[in-house]
Design a protein around this motif. Structure first.
Motif: not given
Length: 143
Positions: A49-53
């Motif tokens: 997972t990356t970013g806001s996830k």
């Protein structure tokens, strides 16, 4: 003519090796400041997972006096831990051995103590060693 070609190949080889060493050296000398979590990976295939996830947002701030602050935001709660670090250089790899001042749930390691170890990988990202013992794979980018 063959001798000239061999000499040119040797010179080009030496130049290309030198430039790789310089890029690693500049990455090492530029580690002070803020490193932000950019990817969390698990032990399963495609479990990234990356970013806001991501389950949480996190960063380290490395200060020139050998201190650091780690901050994690999860479920609208901010947790901070701080301590000192030393630089360890082994076989063209630079690592950071962190020692937290006190116990904290955001310390990511295999031993359950106050230490963490992070290293700069070939992509100039800071990588946690926590994944070596079934913890998440954590990658941080210099902000």
């Amino acid at each position: 003519m063959k001798k000239i070609a061999i000499v040119l190949v040797l010179i080009l080889s030496l130049i290309s090796c030198s430039s790789n060493d310089k890029s690693k050296a500049s990455a090492v000398s530029d580690y002070y400041g803020k490193w932000t979590l950019v990817k969390i990976s698990g032990n399963k295939i495609n479990a990234e997972t990356t970013g806001s996830k991501m389950e949480w947002q996190e960063n380290y701030v490395f200060n020139t006096d050998g201190t650091f602050v780690k901050t994690r935001v999860a479920d609208n709660t901010t947790t901070t831990s701080s301590g000192t670090f030393v630089i360890e250089k082994k076989d063209n790899t630079v690592g950071f051995a962190l020692t937290h001042k006190e116990s904290s749930p955001i310390i990511g390691n295999c031993m359950g103590d106050l230490s963490e170890f992070l290293s700069i990988n070939e992509d100039n990202l800071l990588q946690s060693s926590w994944q070596m013992c079934d913890g998440p794979g954590l990658l941080y980018k210099k902000s």
